[in-house]
Design a protein around this motif. Sequence first.
Motif: not given
Length: 139
Positions: A22-26, A28-30, A33-34, A36-37
């Motif tokens: 969650e932190n990583y996707t946020d 790096y604004n990937l 997000k949902r 990938l998590r």
Amino acid sequence: MEFILNVNPDTQAIAYVDQVMENYTDVYNLPFKRELRFVVHELVINAVAAVEKIGPYCKKAIQVHVSHSNKEIKITVTDEAKGIAENDWDKVLQFDLNELDYSDRGRGLFFVKNMVDHIWFENISDTKFLVGVSKKIRV
């Protein structure tokens, strides 16, 4: 960007990896997000379940490797369990609604397959198994 996590095969590890993703996707604004998590969550749950089958006191680690560029994100989850037999790889990626038994297992890899561009399996050794996925980043 790239990182590797080595975690114990338990429910705390699942929660930890969920939070890291969650932190990583946020940060790096990937995109996606949902998705990938969810993908990483399912892969880690499967790895924990596979290692738990070895025995309740098994202390073998699970490794989560994530890397991304401007074009693609790649994720691998490696466990120290027997893995999936090569002749079953296609079968585990299928899901038949006619065989639905409403258990909480057996659908994860089907959903993962449909959320990524590529999924692969690798029997690294008799006791080490890798599941990898990649997804093109279309911003």
